[in-house]
Scaffold this motif. Structure first.
Motif, PDB file in Angstrom:
ATOM      1  N   PRO A   1       0.811  -1.226   0.000  1.00 40.04           N
ATOM      2  CA  PRO A   1       0.000   0.000   0.000  1.00 40.04           C
ATOM      3  C   PRO A   1       0.841   1.271   0.000  1.00 40.04           C
ATOM      4  O   PRO A   1       0.512   2.242  -0.685  1.00 40.04           O
ATOM      5  CB  PRO A   1      -0.831  -0.131   1.278  1.00 40.04           C
ATOM      6  CG  PRO A   1      -0.972  -1.608   1.480  1.00 40.04           C
ATOM      7  CD  PRO A   1       0.346  -2.177   1.025  1.00 40.04           C
ATOM      8  N   GLU A   2       1.933   1.260   0.748  1.00 36.85           N
ATOM      9  CA  GLU A   2       2.798   2.442   0.781  1.00 36.85           C
ATOM     10  C   GLU A   2       3.411   2.724  -0.589  1.00 36.85           C
ATOM     11  O   GLU A   2       3.466   3.875  -1.044  1.00 36.85           O
ATOM     12  CB  GLU A   2       3.905   2.255   1.822  1.00 36.85           C
ATOM     13  CG  GLU A   2       4.809   3.471   1.974  1.00 36.85           C
ATOM     14  CD  GLU A   2       5.876   3.284   3.042  1.00 36.85           C
ATOM     15  OE1 GLU A   2       6.587   4.264   3.336  1.00 36.85           O
ATOM     16  OE2 GLU A   2       5.982   2.157   3.583  1.00 36.85           O
TER      17      GLU A   2
ATOM     18  N   HIS B   1       0.801   4.106  -2.927  1.00 40.22           N
ATOM     19  CA  HIS B   1       0.539   5.513  -2.621  1.00 40.22           C
ATOM     20  C   HIS B   1       1.629   6.395  -3.225  1.00 40.22           C
ATOM     21  O   HIS B   1       1.342   7.456  -3.824  1.00 40.22           O
ATOM     22  CB  HIS B   1       0.455   5.708  -1.105  1.00 40.22           C
ATOM     23  CG  HIS B   1       0.082   7.095  -0.694  1.00 40.22           C
ATOM     24  ND1 HIS B   1       1.019   8.094  -0.470  1.00 40.22           N
ATOM     25  CD2 HIS B   1      -1.129   7.668  -0.480  1.00 40.22           C
ATOM     26  CE1 HIS B   1       0.399   9.206  -0.128  1.00 40.22           C
ATOM     27  NE2 HIS B   1      -0.909   8.979  -0.123  1.00 40.22           N
ATOM     28  N   ARG B   2       2.864   5.965  -3.095  1.00 40.77           N
ATOM     29  CA  ARG B   2       3.983   6.726  -3.665  1.00 40.77           C
ATOM     30  C   ARG B   2       3.873   6.800  -5.184  1.00 40.77           C
ATOM     31  O   ARG B   2       4.197   7.817  -5.796  1.00 40.77           O
ATOM     32  CB  ARG B   2       5.303   6.090  -3.237  1.00 40.77           C
ATOM     33  CG  ARG B   2       6.537   6.933  -3.600  1.00 40.77           C
ATOM     34  CD  ARG B   2       7.754   6.474  -2.823  1.00 40.77           C
ATOM     35  NE  ARG B   2       8.043   5.057  -3.002  1.00 40.77           N
ATOM     36  CZ  ARG B   2       7.866   4.129  -2.044  1.00 40.77           C
ATOM     37  NH1 ARG B   2       7.433   4.468  -0.855  1.00 40.77           N
ATOM     38  NH2 ARG B   2       8.152   2.862  -2.288  1.00 40.77           N
TER      39      ARG B   2
ATOM     40  N   CYS C   1       1.100   6.898  -6.903  1.00 39.48           N
ATOM     41  CA  CYS C   1       0.111   7.939  -7.203  1.00 39.48           C
ATOM     42  C   CYS C   1       0.783   9.314  -7.250  1.00 39.48           C
ATOM     43  O   CYS C   1       0.548  10.110  -8.171  1.00 39.48           O
ATOM     44  CB  CYS C   1      -0.998   7.951  -6.151  1.00 39.48           C
ATOM     45  SG  CYS C   1      -2.273   6.699  -6.384  1.00 39.48           S
TER      46      CYS C   1
ATOM     47  N   THR D   1      -5.954   8.199  -8.277  1.00 40.95           N
ATOM     48  CA  THR D   1      -6.750   7.038  -7.864  1.00 40.95           C
ATOM     49  C   THR D   1      -6.347   5.785  -8.637  1.00 40.95           C
ATOM     50  O   THR D   1      -5.748   5.853  -9.711  1.00 40.95           O
ATOM     51  CB  THR D   1      -8.264   7.274  -8.097  1.00 40.95           C
ATOM     52  OG1 THR D   1      -8.498   7.434  -9.511  1.00 40.95           O
ATOM     53  CG2 THR D   1      -8.767   8.484  -7.352  1.00 40.95           C
TER      54      THR D   1
ATOM     55  N   PHE E   1      -3.399   4.614   3.751  1.00 44.36           N
ATOM     56  CA  PHE E   1      -2.910   5.396   2.611  1.00 44.36           C
ATOM     57  C   PHE E   1      -4.017   5.807   1.636  1.00 44.36           C
ATOM     58  O   PHE E   1      -3.827   6.748   0.856  1.00 44.36           O
ATOM     59  CB  PHE E   1      -1.860   4.589   1.845  1.00 44.36           C
ATOM     60  CG  PHE E   1      -0.651   4.246   2.652  1.00 44.36           C
ATOM     61  CD1 PHE E   1       0.394   5.164   2.784  1.00 44.36           C
ATOM     62  CD2 PHE E   1      -0.544   3.022   3.302  1.00 44.36           C
ATOM     63  CE1 PHE E   1       1.507   4.857   3.536  1.00 44.36           C
ATOM     64  CE2 PHE E   1       0.574   2.702   4.049  1.00 44.36           C
ATOM     65  CZ  PHE E   1       1.611   3.633   4.171  1.00 44.36           C
ATOM     66  N   PHE E   2      -5.165   5.101   1.655  1.00 49.55           N
ATOM     67  CA  PHE E   2      -6.202   5.330   0.644  1.00 49.55           C
ATOM     68  C   PHE E   2      -7.601   5.373   1.265  1.00 49.55           C
ATOM     69  O   PHE E   2      -7.861   4.734   2.288  1.00 49.55           O
ATOM     70  CB  PHE E   2      -6.191   4.194  -0.403  1.00 49.55           C
ATOM     71  CG  PHE E   2      -4.940   4.112  -1.213  1.00 49.55           C
ATOM     72  CD1 PHE E   2      -4.754   4.897  -2.337  1.00 49.55           C
ATOM     73  CD2 PHE E   2      -3.926   3.223  -0.855  1.00 49.55           C
ATOM     74  CE1 PHE E   2      -3.597   4.809  -3.082  1.00 49.55           C
ATOM     75  CE2 PHE E   2      -2.762   3.123  -1.601  1.00 49.55           C
ATOM     76  CZ  PHE E   2      -2.602   3.927  -2.722  1.00 49.55           C
TER      77      PHE E   2
ATOM     78  N   ALA F   1      -5.903   8.187  -3.164  1.00 50.46           N
ATOM     79  CA  ALA F   1      -4.752   8.468  -2.305  1.00 50.46           C
ATOM     80  C   ALA F   1      -5.076   9.576  -1.299  1.00 50.46           C
ATOM     81  O   ALA F   1      -5.651  10.601  -1.658  1.00 50.46           O
ATOM     82  CB  ALA F   1      -3.560   8.869  -3.158  1.00 50.46           C
ATOM     83  N   LYS F   2      -4.718   9.332  -0.057  1.00 51.94           N
ATOM     84  CA  LYS F   2      -4.909  10.331   0.996  1.00 51.94           C
ATOM     85  C   LYS F   2      -3.723  11.298   1.031  1.00 51.94           C
ATOM     86  O   LYS F   2      -2.605  10.944   0.631  1.00 51.94           O
ATOM     87  CB  LYS F   2      -5.046   9.646   2.363  1.00 51.94           C
ATOM     88  CG  LYS F   2      -6.307   8.832   2.549  1.00 51.94           C
ATOM     89  CD  LYS F   2      -6.354   8.214   3.934  1.00 51.94           C
ATOM     90  CE  LYS F   2      -7.655   7.463   4.169  1.00 51.94           C
ATOM     91  NZ  LYS F   2      -7.696   6.838   5.528  1.00 51.94           N
ATOM     92  N   ASP F   3      -3.984  12.494   1.526  1.00 51.55           N
ATOM     93  CA  ASP F   3      -2.903  13.443   1.772  1.00 51.55           C
ATOM     94  C   ASP F   3      -2.268  13.107   3.119  1.00 51.55           C
ATOM     95  O   ASP F   3      -2.926  13.160   4.165  1.00 51.55           O
ATOM     96  CB  ASP F   3      -3.438  14.882   1.808  1.00 51.55           C
ATOM     97  CG  ASP F   3      -3.945  15.324   0.448  1.00 51.55           C
ATOM     98  OD1 ASP F   3      -3.389  14.887  -0.564  1.00 51.55           O
ATOM     99  OD2 ASP F   3      -4.933  16.097   0.412  1.00 51.55           O
TER     100      ASP F   3
END
Length: 305
Positions: A79-80, A83-84, A86, A93, A113-114, A302-304
């Motif tokens: 997941p990390e 996210h990177r 993205c 997304t 992360f999402f 993706a979250k901030d």
């Protein structure tokens, strides 16, 4: 990260990433990705050292730009790392994330992360090939009755079934126009049915240059149905397109059985018949064939952090 538009010329270079891939949603098929491109959107790709990164670009609705999960034969993306990706790629997304993959990774880890949301319109229907090829048991009695009616109406010498070859492309495209008029599928040019017609036409044109396999059925020399399929995972095939005239009773049921018998190799156990696009009539038809399960699709935003 540099993306480029995917074309048929990229097929041989990209195809190895799709062999025996593990995602059971129909979107993870290279011939399908090449087919599903219109004036509104098109697929793009970038290669890293060990992964193929696929995304969808939109010409106007840029808020819909998205990735799908990376295809990496020898790498598990965390997941990390997703996210990177993205952040590095500029796509916010992931679409078409399979439920089975989310269960494997763990939803709690993903939610760090999402934001995770279901895409109900893109839940795929999955069946046993044996069920669709044989139609045994009481639950398929209506299908068998419709096939019997079709076989009584059209004797075997009037029916011709064959693989689709390059020489059949013009006739298949003409039939697709007829099929579309029968369903008024172009009443809204941006609706799913209109886009599906474009994708089906693209798939027909790719029939000789990709791993698509096609089947056609004619009655008295007139084309009345065609189907196009492909391998998806190691033991799953996908029936991407299946078109038949609705005015001929029992034709669809007869042809569907023949597609499931003829378009898939013996090692295929499951058949994915794609989603219902939230169309009630299509959902009813797909459920009437009794899927063994439905593979849900999710969006990861993706979250901030």
């Amino acid at each position: 990260m540099k993306f480029h538009k995917i074309t048929l010329q990229d097929y041989d270079r990209l195809a190895p990433f799709f062999r025996n891939q593990a995602y059971p949603l129909c979107s993870y098929s290279l011939p399908s990705l090449l087919s599903w491109q219109t004036q509104a959107y098109y697929p793009v790709a970038a290669l890293t050292e060990d992964s193929l990164i696929i995304a969808a670009e939109y010409t106007q609705k840029t808020e819909l730009r998205h990735l799908i999960l990376p295809l990496a034969p020898e790498k598990d993306w965390t997941p990390e790392a997703l996210h990177r990706l993205c952040l590095d790629s500029g796509f916010p997304t992931y679409w078409f994330v399979p439920e089975t993959w989310i269960r494997k990774v763990g939803e709690k880890d993903l939610e760090v992360f999402f934001r995770v949301e279901e895409q109900s319109a893109y839940t795929d229907y999955i069946y046993l090939k044996e069920d669709l090829s044989e139609l045994k048991g009481r639950k398929y009695s209506k299908k068998r009755n419709l096939i019997s009616q079709f076989e009584r109406s059209f004797t075997e010498d009037r029916i011709h079934i064959a693989a689709i070859g390059p020489e059949d492309i013009p006739e298949c495209l003409d039939f697709l126009e007829l099929w579309c008029r029968e369903r008024n599928c172009e009443r809204d040019p941006e609706a799913d049915m209109a886009c599906e017609k474009i994708a089906a036409a693209n798939a027909i044109r790719l029939i000789d240059d990709s791993h698509f396999r096609g089947l056609r059925l004619s009655i008295d020399g007139r084309l009345v149905a065609f189907g196009i399929a492909n391998r998806l995972t190691q033991d799953m095939g996908v029936l991407h397109f299946e078109k038949a005239l609705g005015s001929i009773k029992g034709l669809y049921q007869y042809f569907d059985r023949e597609c499931c018998r003829r378009l898939f190799s013996p090692d295929i156990v499951f058949i994915n018949k794609e989603s219902d696009m939230d169309e009630p009539g299509l959902a009813h038809a797909k459920n009437s064939y009794h899927p063994i399960r439905k593979e849900k699709s999710f969006v990861l935003t993706a979250k901030d952090l």
